[in-house]
Design an enzyme around this catalytic site. Structure first.
Site, PDB file in Angstrom:
ATOM      1  CG  ASN A 171      60.428 -13.788  58.861  1.00  0.00           C
ATOM      2  OD1 ASN A 171      59.924 -13.690  57.755  1.00  0.00           O
ATOM      3  ND2 ASN A 171      61.638 -13.346  59.138  1.00  0.00           N
ATOM      4  N   GLY A 172      58.698 -16.402  57.275  1.00  0.00           N
ATOM      5  CA  GLY A 172      59.213 -17.328  56.268  1.00  0.00           C
ATOM      6  C   GLY A 172      58.076 -17.926  55.458  1.00  0.00           C
ATOM      7  CD  GLU A 181      67.849   3.149  43.499  1.00  0.00           C
ATOM      8  OE1 GLU A 181      67.532   2.038  43.046  1.00  0.00           O
ATOM      9  OE2 GLU A 181      67.565   3.507  44.656  1.00  0.00           O
ATOM     10  NE  ARG A 184      62.160  -8.829  59.811  1.00  0.00           N
ATOM     11  CZ  ARG A 184      63.298  -9.221  59.281  1.00  0.00           C
ATOM     12  NH1 ARG A 184      64.347  -8.443  59.329  1.00  0.00           N
ATOM     13  NH2 ARG A 184      63.408 -10.403  58.709  1.00  0.00           N
ATOM     14  CB  CYS A 221      57.048 -11.631  59.030  1.00  0.00           C
ATOM     15  SG  CYS A 221      55.774 -11.999  57.840  1.00  0.00           S
ATOM     16  CE  LYS A 241      65.050   4.335  45.949  1.00  0.00           C
ATOM     17  NZ  LYS A 241      65.358   3.303  46.817  1.00  0.00           N
ATOM     18  CD1 TRP A 280      55.132  -6.941  53.171  1.00  0.00           C
ATOM     19  CD2 TRP A 280      55.249  -9.014  52.333  1.00  0.00           C
ATOM     20  NE1 TRP A 280      55.139  -6.840  51.793  1.00  0.00           N
ATOM     21  CE2 TRP A 280      55.212  -8.089  51.262  1.00  0.00           C
ATOM     22  CE3 TRP A 280      55.322 -10.379  52.033  1.00  0.00           C
ATOM     23  CZ2 TRP A 280      55.251  -8.484  49.919  1.00  0.00           C
ATOM     24  CZ3 TRP A 280      55.359 -10.766  50.702  1.00  0.00           C
ATOM     25  CH2 TRP A 280      55.322  -9.829  49.670  1.00  0.00           C
ATOM     26  CE  LYS A 307      66.097  -0.606  54.917  1.00  0.00           C
ATOM     27  NZ  LYS A 307      66.020   0.069  53.614  1.00  0.00           N
ATOM     28  CD  GLU A 319      61.567   1.858  46.619  1.00  0.00           C
ATOM     29  OE1 GLU A 319      61.270   0.778  47.124  1.00  0.00           O
ATOM     30  OE2 GLU A 319      62.759   2.223  46.460  1.00  0.00           O
ATOM     31  CG  HIS A 346      63.260   0.554  18.774  1.00  0.00           C
ATOM     32  ND1 HIS A 346      63.234   0.379  17.403  1.00  0.00           N
ATOM     33  CD2 HIS A 346      64.463   1.111  19.052  1.00  0.00           C
ATOM     34  CE1 HIS A 346      64.382   0.784  16.888  1.00  0.00           C
ATOM     35  NE2 HIS A 346      65.150   1.241  17.863  1.00  0.00           N
TER      36      HIS A 346
HETATM   37  C1  G6P Z   1      63.695  -4.497  49.220  1.00  0.00           C
HETATM   38  C2  G6P Z   1      63.977  -3.065  49.627  1.00  0.00           C
HETATM   39  C3  G6P Z   1      64.913  -2.420  48.603  1.00  0.00           C
HETATM   40  C4  G6P Z   1      66.203  -3.226  48.508  1.00  0.00           C
HETATM   41  C5  G6P Z   1      65.911  -4.693  48.165  1.00  0.00           C
HETATM   42  C6  G6P Z   1      67.143  -5.552  48.332  1.00  0.00           C
HETATM   43  O1  G6P Z   1      62.975  -4.518  48.039  1.00  0.00           O
HETATM   44  O2  G6P Z   1      62.780  -2.330  49.727  1.00  0.00           O
HETATM   45  O3  G6P Z   1      65.207  -1.107  49.019  1.00  0.00           O
HETATM   46  O4  G6P Z   1      67.015  -2.684  47.517  1.00  0.00           O
HETATM   47  O5  G6P Z   1      64.928  -5.225  49.057  1.00  0.00           O
HETATM   48  O6  G6P Z   1      67.480  -5.578  49.702  1.00  0.00           O
HETATM   49  P1  G6P Z   1      68.918  -5.864  50.247  1.00  0.00           P
HETATM   50  O7  G6P Z   1      68.758  -5.840  51.733  1.00  0.00           O
HETATM   51  O8  G6P Z   1      69.314  -7.214  49.743  1.00  0.00           O
HETATM   52  O9  G6P Z   1      69.826  -4.791  49.736  1.00  0.00           O
END
Ligand code: G6P
Length: 590
Positions: free
Chosen positions: A99-100, A467, A27, A2, A471, A75, A585, A474, A490
């Protein structure tokens, strides 16, 4: 999670708020709304979906001439993403954005219903508005204070009260909020990118501080409502960090920036070795983070255990914070976070600090909570990262944690100077890798119609797979799984069907043939395999190769390949690359 913006001043309030919301859209982006206020009235306009929907609605609405306003991009946590639940929320004389998460919302709601309040939405935010209103007895500051005393949870609140037409108010706890200052106008926002078009002067609010903003003054009160003095920081954003700079997506722009930011970060630490603290006295390391940042930590775990022989674990913060962590005086906790505001990572850091453990943090945003609270903050030099899926910041997290792992291992290594040379040349190698975009477009063409994919590898290559898989899933919504290559048999191998893409990562020389055997096993079951390896370990002409350097730097070469495959695949699938569905994000709630 948010985004909130507030403005008071002579500019067109709606435009300032919309500019801020657009910058904060990363956000959260399931609905948005603004409240405009003048001496006579408050006008609230909301819409479902992206900010552009709100913008369209505003062009079709007769807007009041406002002198201040607050705005929000959501969000959803409590209640569906519909117009009713979108912020701002108004109860009695209070209108606010939040926000929170208010954890004791049910208890507060019951209490307020008994007092005669009724609720139109499913949100926790409406409860806060009612709570402040219930305490409003002339003095809005006291009402905010009393209400926030009753709240358990996290909040950044932007508030307007009908009892005080000359001010807007802001308060935060466990959610970010800062103030922007300029002659004859003032602002607040969740982060400074929302305000950089207007000002370069900022004040960072600490927990529990309340800010009262008029157009020509900001007064900040401590938790006892005593006015306090705060430092004003000047922060200028580089021109190249603004907008997409001609790229189709922020994700692509940010991948293309990797060679430059990698060089900047590596140079900074190689040329100033004192910036990296001596960690040799620690006997145990816990790396704690969320999402990609955790996978950066996983890479370091393998390096630190293998080359420094120090027990090291990498864990997701949302689990770590609730575990019985076994520490001794020689434990170091390393937090990794791009934003420095991820709620679970902050909580894990505070938990460790409470237990007397030294905390070191790898952070991008220098003004963030983790940067401020960690015992040893270390910074990567990624600049602002806007695409929700992290790319350049993740790569720099890997670079810095790999440098730390190298420092810890130096005394065990045969040719440490050679590895330093590898660190120096890796930005150039990454440039060569990302310049071969057509190779990744070609792979994307081969996989974009699949709905499932696997990434397999062993040890550090397994960490890279995690990763790569994250990637791809997502941004392209292809269901992916990263598996330890040896574990595939397994159970998981039963999912392999004809033409299913399987990416095999091989950088570890000792495990090359083992992983290759596993790749052959899935190939015999019909999988379409892609091997990413070094020129030294190449298994066939079809392999995608990077230059063999050291184990501390090869990951930095492989990762951009996986990022570009994810990007090109998402593009072919027509996905909303910079803002994938359901994501945000900065995850500032648990
Ligand atoms: C969200 C983002 C990711 C990120 C994660 C941790 O899920 O979409 O890309 O790796 O948060 O965020 P940070 O700001 O703590 O690295």
């Amino acid at each position: 999670m948010c985004g909130i913006v507030g403005y008071i001043g002579k500019k067109d309030v709606k435009s300032v708020l919309l500019t801020g919301l657009k910058a904060l859209e990363y956000r959260g982006y399931d609905s948005a709304g603004i409240a405009l206020r003048n001496d006579e009235e408050i006008q609230i306009i909301k819409s479902v979906g992206r900010i552009k929907n709100l913008e369209e609605k505003l062009t079709k609405t007769k807007i009041i001439k406002a002198t201040s306003g607050i705005a929000h991009t959501r969000w959803a946590t409590h209640g569906k993403a519909n117009e009713t639940n979108a912020h701002p929320h108004q109860v009695g004389k209070i209108t606010l954005v939040h926000n929170g998460i208010i954890e004791n919302m049910d208890e507060l709601k019951t209490r307020l219903i008994k007092k005669g309040y009724s609720f139109k939405t499913e949100t926790d935010t409406e409860v806060v508005a009612a709570l402040i209103d219930s305490y409003l007895n002339g003095d809005i500051l006291k009402a905010i204070k009393k209400a926030t005393n009753d709240i358990t949870g996290s909040y950044a609140l932007g508030i307007i009260s009908e009892t005080d037409k000359d001010h807007i108010y802001a308060i935060r706890k466990d959610s970010p909020l800062l103030l922007g200052l300029k002659a004859d106008e003032n602002f607040f926002a969740s982060d400074l990118t929302a305000l950089t078009d207007y000002t370069d002067k900022f004040i960072f609010l600490e927990e529990g501080e309340i800010a009262k903003l008029s157009s020509n003054q900001i007064v900040i009160y401590d938790s006892n409502l005593k006015p306090i003095k705060k430092e004003i920081k000047t922060i200028k954003l580089d021109e190249k960090d603004k907008g997409k700079q001609g790229y189709e997506h922020f994700m692509l722009k940010e991948i293309m920036e990797e060679p430059i930011v990698l060089e900047k970060t590596i140079k900074k630490y190689l040329e100033n070795p004192d910036l990296l603290p001596d960690l040799s006295s620690y006997k145990q390391i816990h790396i704690v983070a969320c999402g990609s940042a955790m996978y950066a930590g996983l890479i370091a775990k393998y390096l630190i255990e293998k080359y420094a022989s120090i027990p090291c674990q990498a864990e997701v913060a949302s689990e770590y914070r609730y575990k019985n962590n076994i520490y001794d005086r020689k434990t170091l906790v390393i937090l990794i976070s791009q934003s420095g505001e991820t709620a679970d990572t902050i909580a894990a850091m505070r938990e460790a600090k409470k237990r007397g453990i030294t905390t070191m943090a790898i952070v991008n945003v220098k003004t963030s909570t983790i940067a401020r609270e960690a015992d040893i903050p270390l910074f990567i030099e990624a600049g602002p990262e806007i695409a929700v899926a992290t790319t350049k910041a993740y790569l720099l997290q890997v670079a810095l944690i790999s440098l730390i792992a190298f420092n810890l291992s130096k005394h065990n290594l045969k040719e440490p100077d050679k590895i330093i040379e590898d660190f120096k040349k890796v930005p150039r190698l990454v440039k060569e890798i990302i310049d071969k975009r057509e190779n990744y477009q070609d792979i994307a063409k081969q996989i974009y119609q699949n709905e499932n994919a696997f990434f397999i590898g062993r040890q550090i290559d397994y960490a890279i797979c995690q990763e790569g898989s994250l990637k791809l899933k997502e941004v392209s919504y292809i269901h992916c799984e990263a598996k330890e290559a040896g574990e595939l048999k397994h159970g998981t191998i039963s999912l392999i069907t004809k033409d299913m893409p399987v990416f095999g990562i091989i950088t570890d020389e000792n495990l090359r043939d083992k992983t290759l055997a596993n790749i052959k096993e899935v190939e015999s079951r019909g999988a379409k395999t892609f091997i990413i390896t070094t020129d030294k370990l190449k298994t066939s002409e079809n392999d995608i190769t990077v230059k063999a350097t050291s184990p501390f730097t090869e990951t930095l070469e492989v990762v951009p390949i996986l990022q570009l495959i994810a990007y090109e695949t998402a593009k072919l699938r027509g996905c909303d690359i910079d803002k994938p569905k359901n994501l945000a994000k900065s995850v500032t709630v648990e």
